[in-house]
Design an enzyme around this catalytic site. Sequence first.
Site, PDB file in Angstrom:
ATOM      1  N   LYS A  24       0.845  -1.208   0.000  1.00 59.33           N
ATOM      2  CA  LYS A  24       0.000   0.000   0.000  1.00 59.33           C
ATOM      3  C   LYS A  24       0.877   1.255   0.000  1.00 59.33           C
ATOM      4  CE  LYS A  24      -0.397  -0.260   5.050  1.00 59.33           C
ATOM      5  NZ  LYS A  24      -1.294  -0.650   6.157  1.00 59.33           N
TER       6      LYS A  24
ATOM      7  N   ARG B  98     -10.894  -0.402  14.754  1.00 59.31           N
ATOM      8  CA  ARG B  98     -10.727   0.295  13.491  1.00 59.31           C
ATOM      9  C   ARG B  98     -11.717  -0.386  12.547  1.00 59.31           C
ATOM     10  NH1 ARG B  98      -4.774   1.015  10.844  1.00 59.31           N
ATOM     11  NH2 ARG B  98      -5.252  -1.099  10.184  1.00 59.31           N
TER      12      ARG B  98
ATOM     13  N   TYR C 214      15.357  29.363  11.318  1.00 57.58           N
ATOM     14  CA  TYR C 214      14.106  30.015  11.720  1.00 57.58           C
ATOM     15  C   TYR C 214      13.882  29.896  13.221  1.00 57.58           C
ATOM     16  CZ  TYR C 214      12.596  30.509   6.860  1.00 57.58           C
ATOM     17  OH  TYR C 214      12.489  30.870   5.539  1.00 57.58           O
TER      18      TYR C 214
ATOM     19  N   MET D 240      12.078  24.754   4.577  1.00 56.48           N
ATOM     20  CA  MET D 240      11.394  24.092   3.466  1.00 56.48           C
ATOM     21  C   MET D 240      12.380  23.342   2.566  1.00 56.48           C
ATOM     22  SD  MET D 240       8.908  25.677   0.521  1.00 56.48           S
ATOM     23  CE  MET D 240       7.434  25.907   1.464  1.00 56.48           C
TER      24      MET D 240
HETATM   25  C1  PLP Z   1      -0.660  -1.760   6.776  1.00 56.54           C
HETATM   26  C2  PLP Z   1      -1.267  -3.029   7.130  1.00 56.54           C
HETATM   27  C3  PLP Z   1      -0.455  -4.149   7.338  1.00 56.54           C
HETATM   28  C4  PLP Z   1       1.048  -4.083   7.344  1.00 56.54           C
HETATM   29  O1  PLP Z   1       1.484  -3.457   8.541  1.00 56.54           O
HETATM   30  P1  PLP Z   1       3.024  -3.306   8.908  1.00 56.54           P
HETATM   31  O2  PLP Z   1       3.032  -2.802  10.296  1.00 56.54           O
HETATM   32  O3  PLP Z   1       3.589  -2.319   7.938  1.00 56.54           O
HETATM   33  O4  PLP Z   1       3.626  -4.644   8.755  1.00 56.54           O
HETATM   34  C5  PLP Z   1      -1.079  -5.358   7.580  1.00 56.54           C
HETATM   35  N1  PLP Z   1      -2.429  -5.447   7.632  1.00 56.54           N
HETATM   36  C6  PLP Z   1      -3.225  -4.386   7.456  1.00 56.54           C
HETATM   37  C7  PLP Z   1      -4.704  -4.548   7.539  1.00 56.54           C
HETATM   38  C8  PLP Z   1      -2.688  -3.140   7.210  1.00 56.54           C
HETATM   39  O5  PLP Z   1      -3.476  -2.083   7.047  1.00 56.54           O
END
Ligand code: PLP
Length: 381
Positions: free
Chosen positions: A49, A144, A276, A324
């Site tokens: 992802k 979640r 800054y 930046m």
């Molecule tokens: C992102 C995600 C993972 C992977 O998590 P990591 O901590 O990067 O290994 C696995 N399962 C779900 C549902 C996720 O959203």
Amino acid sequence: MPRPISLTLSARALTHNLAVVRRHLAAAAQDHARVDASVCAPSIWAVIKADAYGHGIERAVRAFSEAQGLAMLDFAEAVRAREAGWGGPILMLEGFFEPADIELLDRYHLTTAIHCQAQLDMLAGAHVSRRIDAFVKLNSGMNRLGFLPHAYRAAYAEAQALQQRNILGQVGKMTHFATADGPEGVVTQMAVFNATVQGLPGPVSVCNSAATLRFAEVALSGQPDQASWVRPGICLYGATPFDDVSAAELGLLPAMTLRSRVIGVQQLKIGDRVGYGGRFSAQSAMRVGVVACGYADGYPRHAEDGTPVRVAGRLTRLVGRVSMDMLMVDLTNMPEVEVGAPVVLFGQDGPAVDDVARYSDTIGYELLCAMAPRVPRRAID
Ligand SMILES: *Cc1c(COP(=O)(O)O)cnc(C)c1O
């Protein structure tokens, strides 16, 4: 000349890290075989992802060719993975969002998570050309995504009814851990999961990176007659999911390296301030280098004084607030360093991305995903 900043990405490191996970699972399975001779190592969904945590979908698809599946949540990325030649399973971690997405599940042969009643309702009204594989997700305590334990078996039964109607194919069970990386571990959520899914057929998927690396046995036990899938993400990119164990200690290699150069040098007198807000002030005479890298490149603006930076092969520290386009480093004990000297902000030969993250009150995940499009990418090996 472009600015002297670049991001190098190593497909070899990605492949190495996947092999580390594979070996770890194989060893855990071998251990477990003493208890249960029928056990075999879980399959791996390589989580790609967020553009493969910033590493590029196409590169990740090639590098992870030995994984049994890929997992992500953006349909555009799933299509890119198919177009890059991936023919194996693809798990959509959030499932689908609207009825039109079901056509994409169908066309691109994607496996979907089912985490809420709305998704079951959409599937009930769908017409598909072939059965869609699914994992029904349990909310085992993270709150979640997923069905609560009291609603889970009814949801699973609805999925089985969709199987009867040839809308769904294989139906599995999944959950996600909230505290696999910390002292709480996975025991409580795993107990909820096992009690809830007991006796339900189909493959199981529970482990993210932290659980895969620390609690591989939970991916092996439970339902030995069912296939098991783990879902590692961050560790495949050479960063650690843990506060107390580094990526290097886990045998992982950083796949992303952020480099730049010194583009200016300043001499400070005692009491002179840097950047800054004048956050840093010199306690003695100092020499400071200006590096072409700032928060518009994705480097965290919250990085504190003292954040490690490697300059000309030596470790030094960030001083002053990140701007930046630039940040400043302490060169007081590095008189040989001049304009043009190479800098590694994190990655191979530099500080670990997790170390920079720790000084920035965040985690390596966020930094890897946050690299800005304006930074030129370069593939190595
Ligand atoms: C992102 C995600 C993972 C992977 O998590 P990591 O901590 O990067 O290994 C696995 N399962 C779900 C549902 C996720 O959203």
